[in-house]
Design an enzyme around this catalytic site. Structure first.
Site, PDB file in Angstrom:
ATOM      1  N   GLN A   1       2.155  -5.781  -3.614  1.00  0.00           N
ATOM      2  CA  GLN A   1       2.936  -5.630  -1.620  1.00  0.00           C
ATOM      3  C   GLN A   1       4.239  -5.061  -1.382  1.00  0.00           C
ATOM      4  O   GLN A   1       4.777  -4.114  -2.621  1.00  0.00           O
ATOM      5  CB  GLN A   1       3.104  -7.013  -0.897  1.00  0.00           C
ATOM      6  CG  GLN A   1       1.579  -8.290  -1.162  1.00  0.00           C
ATOM      7  CD  GLN A   1       0.640  -8.634  -2.357  1.00  0.00           C
ATOM      8  OE1 GLN A   1       1.620  -9.514  -3.047  1.00  0.00           O
ATOM      9  NE2 GLN A   1       0.006  -8.587  -2.592  1.00  0.00           N
TER      10      GLN A   1
ATOM     11  N   THR B   1       2.966 -12.561   3.072  1.00  0.00           N
ATOM     12  CA  THR B   1       2.020 -12.810   2.369  1.00  0.00           C
ATOM     13  C   THR B   1       3.150 -14.023   1.931  1.00  0.00           C
ATOM     14  O   THR B   1       4.157 -14.203   2.928  1.00  0.00           O
ATOM     15  CB  THR B   1       1.609 -11.735   1.177  1.00  0.00           C
ATOM     16  OG1 THR B   1       1.209 -12.811   0.303  1.00  0.00           O
ATOM     17  CG2 THR B   1       3.233 -11.242  -0.189  1.00  0.00           C
TER      18      THR B   1
ATOM     19  N   ASP C   1       1.722  14.775   0.752  1.00  0.00           N
ATOM     20  CA  ASP C   1       0.914  15.814   1.472  1.00  0.00           C
ATOM     21  C   ASP C   1      -0.316  15.473   3.131  1.00  0.00           C
ATOM     22  O   ASP C   1      -0.450  16.402   3.172  1.00  0.00           O
ATOM     23  CB  ASP C   1      -0.027  16.097   0.258  1.00  0.00           C
ATOM     24  CG  ASP C   1      -0.665  14.804  -0.279  1.00  0.00           C
ATOM     25  OD1 ASP C   1       0.135  13.853  -0.821  1.00  0.00           O
ATOM     26  OD2 ASP C   1      -2.003  14.739  -0.351  1.00  0.00           O
TER      27      ASP C   1
ATOM     28  N   THR D   1      -8.428  -3.488  -1.086  1.00  0.00           N
ATOM     29  CA  THR D   1      -8.865  -5.431  -1.483  1.00  0.00           C
ATOM     30  C   THR D   1     -10.420  -5.565  -0.581  1.00  0.00           C
ATOM     31  O   THR D   1     -11.099  -5.867  -0.957  1.00  0.00           O
ATOM     32  CB  THR D   1      -7.942  -5.898  -1.459  1.00  0.00           C
ATOM     33  OG1 THR D   1      -7.134  -5.913  -2.659  1.00  0.00           O
ATOM     34  CG2 THR D   1      -8.585  -7.398  -1.685  1.00  0.00           C
ATOM     35  N   THR D   2      -9.693  -5.021   0.627  1.00  0.00           N
ATOM     36  CA  THR D   2     -10.594  -5.708   1.883  1.00  0.00           C
ATOM     37  C   THR D   2     -12.022  -4.589   2.161  1.00  0.00           C
ATOM     38  O   THR D   2     -12.367  -4.887   3.103  1.00  0.00           O
ATOM     39  CB  THR D   2      -9.972  -6.850   2.757  1.00  0.00           C
ATOM     40  OG1 THR D   2      -9.072  -5.628   3.936  1.00  0.00           O
ATOM     41  CG2 THR D   2      -9.467  -7.495   2.574  1.00  0.00           C
ATOM     42  N   GLY D   3     -11.179  -3.457   2.892  1.00  0.00           N
ATOM     43  CA  GLY D   3     -12.045  -2.210   2.835  1.00  0.00           C
ATOM     44  C   GLY D   3     -11.512  -1.804   4.128  1.00  0.00           C
ATOM     45  O   GLY D   3     -11.998  -0.812   5.545  1.00  0.00           O
TER      46      GLY D   3
ATOM     47  N   ALA E   1      -3.391  -8.003  -3.502  1.00  0.00           N
ATOM     48  CA  ALA E   1      -3.385  -6.968  -3.787  1.00  0.00           C
ATOM     49  C   ALA E   1      -4.251  -5.291  -4.753  1.00  0.00           C
ATOM     50  O   ALA E   1      -5.472  -6.318  -4.717  1.00  0.00           O
ATOM     51  CB  ALA E   1      -1.811  -6.201  -5.271  1.00  0.00           C
ATOM     52  N   GLY E   2      -3.674  -4.016  -4.168  1.00  0.00           N
ATOM     53  CA  GLY E   2      -5.200  -3.138  -4.906  1.00  0.00           C
ATOM     54  C   GLY E   2      -4.889  -1.814  -5.161  1.00  0.00           C
ATOM     55  O   GLY E   2      -4.040  -1.319  -4.554  1.00  0.00           O
ATOM     56  N   HIS E   3      -4.668  -1.804  -6.218  1.00  0.00           N
ATOM     57  CA  HIS E   3      -4.321  -0.479  -6.427  1.00  0.00           C
ATOM     58  C   HIS E   3      -5.390   0.686  -6.879  1.00  0.00           C
ATOM     59  O   HIS E   3      -6.121  -0.178  -7.660  1.00  0.00           O
ATOM     60  CB  HIS E   3      -3.611  -0.477  -8.093  1.00  0.00           C
ATOM     61  CG  HIS E   3      -2.322  -1.556  -8.365  1.00  0.00           C
ATOM     62  ND1 HIS E   3      -1.204  -1.392  -6.631  1.00  0.00           N
ATOM     63  CD2 HIS E   3      -1.789  -1.801  -8.543  1.00  0.00           C
ATOM     64  CE1 HIS E   3      -0.450  -2.547  -7.221  1.00  0.00           C
ATOM     65  NE2 HIS E   3      -1.028  -2.595  -8.369  1.00  0.00           N
TER      66      HIS E   3
ATOM     67  N   ASP F   1       0.773  -1.512   0.486  1.00  0.00           N
ATOM     68  CA  ASP F   1      -0.286   0.116  -0.334  1.00  0.00           C
ATOM     69  C   ASP F   1       0.684   1.259   0.434  1.00  0.00           C
ATOM     70  O   ASP F   1       0.218   2.687   0.540  1.00  0.00           O
ATOM     71  CB  ASP F   1      -1.328   0.509   1.148  1.00  0.00           C
ATOM     72  CG  ASP F   1      -1.760  -0.687   1.196  1.00  0.00           C
ATOM     73  OD1 ASP F   1      -2.629  -1.655   0.171  1.00  0.00           O
ATOM     74  OD2 ASP F   1      -1.985  -1.497   2.633  1.00  0.00           O
ATOM     75  N   GLU F   2       2.034   1.247  -0.526  1.00  0.00           N
ATOM     76  CA  GLU F   2       2.850   2.615  -0.509  1.00  0.00           C
ATOM     77  C   GLU F   2       2.556   3.310  -1.052  1.00  0.00           C
ATOM     78  O   GLU F   2       2.581   4.895  -1.763  1.00  0.00           O
ATOM     79  CB  GLU F   2       3.957   1.940  -0.754  1.00  0.00           C
ATOM     80  CG  GLU F   2       4.824   1.447   0.031  1.00  0.00           C
ATOM     81  CD  GLU F   2       5.138  -0.268  -0.223  1.00  0.00           C
ATOM     82  OE1 GLU F   2       4.143  -1.104  -1.043  1.00  0.00           O
ATOM     83  OE2 GLU F   2       5.486  -1.627   0.823  1.00  0.00           O
TER      84      GLU F   2
ATOM     85  N   GLY G   1      -0.599  14.334  -4.145  1.00  0.00           N
ATOM     86  CA  GLY G   1      -2.059  14.324  -4.160  1.00  0.00           C
ATOM     87  C   GLY G   1      -2.117  12.787  -4.564  1.00  0.00           C
ATOM     88  O   GLY G   1      -1.854  12.200  -5.827  1.00  0.00           O
TER      89      GLY G   1
ATOM     90  N   LYS H   1       1.732   2.178  -5.214  1.00  0.00           N
ATOM     91  CA  LYS H   1       2.951   1.186  -6.152  1.00  0.00           C
ATOM     92  C   LYS H   1       1.984   2.073  -7.413  1.00  0.00           C
ATOM     93  O   LYS H   1       2.902   1.842  -8.788  1.00  0.00           O
ATOM     94  CB  LYS H   1       3.081   0.356  -6.166  1.00  0.00           C
ATOM     95  CG  LYS H   1       4.599  -0.353  -5.171  1.00  0.00           C
ATOM     96  CD  LYS H   1       4.566  -1.982  -5.457  1.00  0.00           C
ATOM     97  CE  LYS H   1       3.373  -2.460  -4.195  1.00  0.00           C
ATOM     98  NZ  LYS H   1       3.171  -2.141  -3.146  1.00  0.00           N
TER      99      LYS H   1
HETATM  100  P1  IMP Z   1      -2.105 -12.607   2.023  1.00  0.00           P
HETATM  101  O1  IMP Z   1      -1.301 -12.431   1.012  1.00  0.00           O
HETATM  102  O2  IMP Z   1      -4.288 -12.588   2.230  1.00  0.00           O
HETATM  103  O3  IMP Z   1      -2.023 -14.020   2.356  1.00  0.00           O
HETATM  104  O4  IMP Z   1      -2.350 -12.073   3.428  1.00  0.00           O
HETATM  105  C1  IMP Z   1      -1.407 -11.702   3.673  1.00  0.00           C
HETATM  106  C2  IMP Z   1      -0.933 -10.475   5.225  1.00  0.00           C
HETATM  107  O5  IMP Z   1      -0.420  -9.999   3.642  1.00  0.00           O
HETATM  108  C3  IMP Z   1      -2.108  -9.348   5.857  1.00  0.00           C
HETATM  109  O6  IMP Z   1      -1.073  -9.315   6.508  1.00  0.00           O
HETATM  110  C4  IMP Z   1      -2.550  -9.166   4.289  1.00  0.00           C
HETATM  111  O7  IMP Z   1      -3.316  -7.918   4.783  1.00  0.00           O
HETATM  112  C5  IMP Z   1      -1.481  -8.387   3.467  1.00  0.00           C
HETATM  113  N1  IMP Z   1      -1.497  -8.029   2.547  1.00  0.00           N
HETATM  114  C6  IMP Z   1      -1.386  -8.888   1.414  1.00  0.00           C
HETATM  115  N2  IMP Z   1      -1.826  -7.887   0.838  1.00  0.00           N
HETATM  116  C7  IMP Z   1      -1.357  -6.839   0.353  1.00  0.00           C
HETATM  117  C8  IMP Z   1      -1.424  -5.810   0.193  1.00  0.00           C
HETATM  118  O8  IMP Z   1      -1.635  -5.586  -1.270  1.00  0.00           O
HETATM  119  N3  IMP Z   1      -1.010  -4.446   0.616  1.00  0.00           N
HETATM  120  C9  IMP Z   1      -1.026  -4.646   2.081  1.00  0.00           C
HETATM  121  N4  IMP Z   1      -0.975  -5.783   2.616  1.00  0.00           N
HETATM  122  C10 IMP Z   1      -1.031  -6.643   2.067  1.00  0.00           C
END
Ligand code: IMP
Length: 437
Positions: free
Chosen positions: A224, A239, A333, A300-302, A39-41, A13-14, A415, A16
């Site tokens: 990640q 992960t 910012d 991804t999960t909210g 992942a979630g971009h 979540d940097e 931003g 990317k």
């Molecule tokens: P998994 O990748 O779903 O198995 O989760 C393992 C750990 O990695 C958990 O703490 C997740 O929250 C974290 N994690 C997995 N993908 C991401 C990501 O894209 N951003 C931040 N944390 C992540």
């Protein structure tokens, strides 16, 4: 143009997604090497917000081709959903989205297995994204996984499904009312996906090698962050893939010399989701302020992300492990208007007299951060597009990050939009297009 790799230096979540989006402006191909729909971009482009989990944000550039490498575990429901969503927004994915035939699939029973595993762990749960990532990689290494190429061989696919159902009968019986708990149903669906993947499934290493020979520019996208790496992260709260630079080689089937420049993405503060040690975590109202301003909720999960000060020891270690040459600093910012800003520059062991361990990275739960304190800045950095637009105290903060990590900052994000970006050599001549379409 150099071929670049983009790697997260923290716990994911940097930011990317935005960095890949900007760098893919000058790339012909963006190839993702590991992870999956965990992942979630979030990318804001042309006033529209896109949240992508599997597809690289390079897809937002019409001339860019995207590849999911063999190191990615692919949830095909998610992949086709994302493609359909992009198509409905006028972004053509046909002929631009490819997957490695060697990539393993995430199947419904992986998600069920994960749900059961996390439940069993109770208070010790990892806090995963429940996207089936760990169980899919487990099957890969147990040599029981199903790969994209398997979808083109219906008979052996059925045998593999039967074996996998048999080996996890306890989990399957708990989810027996789901459609996908029926082998013929799942088999038919996967065969249908196989038909849709015709023309999209490629031999990844050959694809990239041919692209290089043809003079194409490539961007290798990690998911990640370094401290979620299965080997070098805060194990077991990690992960299930190598999020570090080695993951780009094995996850794509490319030799190291394909990568000319390694970019590390660092957020101006730290966040993490799920369980695990976080020495600089702020559990007070300041942490909440940062969460609110930075919109730190999982794409991804909210889930609300845990927030804290920038841990430069972690980032410095990431620079070492990945050989990062340039940093992209994001969300500067968000720190605007804070009276002081802390940065972790080392650790003290919490319990005096405890057995000395070689490296605090062995167990980050045992340490307290040692901080360097910077005065905050009252002027806004939001939307700054030149280094000279930054307040002097923000410059001081930026300079310190470079000095401490020994890595040059080439991009600062101020931003969410593409345009809210400062580009510094070697990126200074790079163009940031306001609209991709
Ligand atoms: P998994 O990748 O779903 O198995 O989760 C393992 C750990 O990695 C958990 O703490 C997740 O929250 C974290 N994690 C997995 N993908 C991401 C990501 O894209 N951003 C931040 N944390 C992540």
């Amino acid at each position: 143009m150099p071929n670049r790799a983009v790697i997260g230096t923290q716990w994911g979540d940097e930011g990317k997604g935005k960095v890949v989006d900007i760098l893919s402006e000058s790339s012909d191909i963006v190839a993702r090497c590991q992870g999956g729909a965990n992942a979630g971009h979030t990318v804001v482009c042309d006033g529209n917000k896109f949240i992508l989990h599997l597809i690289p944000s390079g897809i937002l550039h019409p001339d860019c081709i995207c590849l999911l490498g063999n190191g990615v575990v692919i949830d095909l429901d998610q992949l086709f959903r994302e493609m359909e969503h992009l198509n409905s927004q006028g972004i053509e994915t046909r002929g631009r989205m490819f997957v490695s035939g060697f990539a393993h699939l995430v199947l419904p029973y992986h998600k069920w297995t994960e749900e059961v595993n996390e439940r069993r762990l109770g208070d010790h749960k990892i806090g995963t994204t429940l996207r089936g990532i760990g169980p899919a990689y487990t099957d890969k290494y147990a040599r029981a996984g199903i790969r994209v190429y398997d979808l083109f061989q219906p008979d052996s696919l059925r045998e593999k499904l039967e074996a996998n159902f048999a080996s996890r009968s306890d989990v399957i019986s708990e989810f027996k009312n789901e459609y996908a708990a029926d082998i013929p149903w799942l088999h038919a669906k996967l065969c249908e996906y196989g038909r849709r993947l015709e023309g999209m499934a490629v031999d990844g290493p050959r694809f990239l090698s041919d692209a290089r020979a043809a003079g194409k520019t490539m961007l290798f996208e990690g998911a990640q962050g370094t401290h979620l790496d299965i080997d070098f992260g805060t194990f077991p709260f990690v992960t299930s893939s190598n999020t570090t630079i080695g993951g780009a080689m094995t996850g794509l089937g490319i030799p190291p010399f394909f990568v000319d420049e390694i970019f590390g993405v660092v957020k101006a503060y730290s966040t993490r989701v799920g369980s695990g040690p976080f020495p600089t975590e702020l559990t007070d109202s300041l942490g909440e302020t940062i969460r609110g301003r930075g919109q730190e909720f999982g794409a991804t999960t909210g889930r609300p992300r845990r927030c804290g000060w920038l841990d430069l020891e972690l980032v410095k270690r990431s620079v070492m492990i990945n050989g990062i040459g340039y940093l992209a600093l994001t969300k500067l910012d968000v720190l605007d208007g804070l009276s002081e800003i802390r940065v972790c520059v080392g650790y003290n062991f919490r319990e005096q007299g405890q057995k000395q361990i070689d490296s605090p990275f062995f167990d980050l739960r045992a340490v307290e951060p040692a901080y360097r304190i910077f005065p905050g800045w009252s002027d806004s950095t939001t939307g700054a597009r030149n280094l000279s637009d930054l307040p002097a105290k923000a410059r001081e903060y930026v300079d310190f990050i470079q000095e401490y990590t020994g890595s040059r900052i080439a991009l600062i994000s101020t931003g969410p939009s593409r345009e809210d970006t400062i580009l510094i050599p070697p990126l200074a001549s790079h163009t940031v297009r306001v609209s991709a379409r």
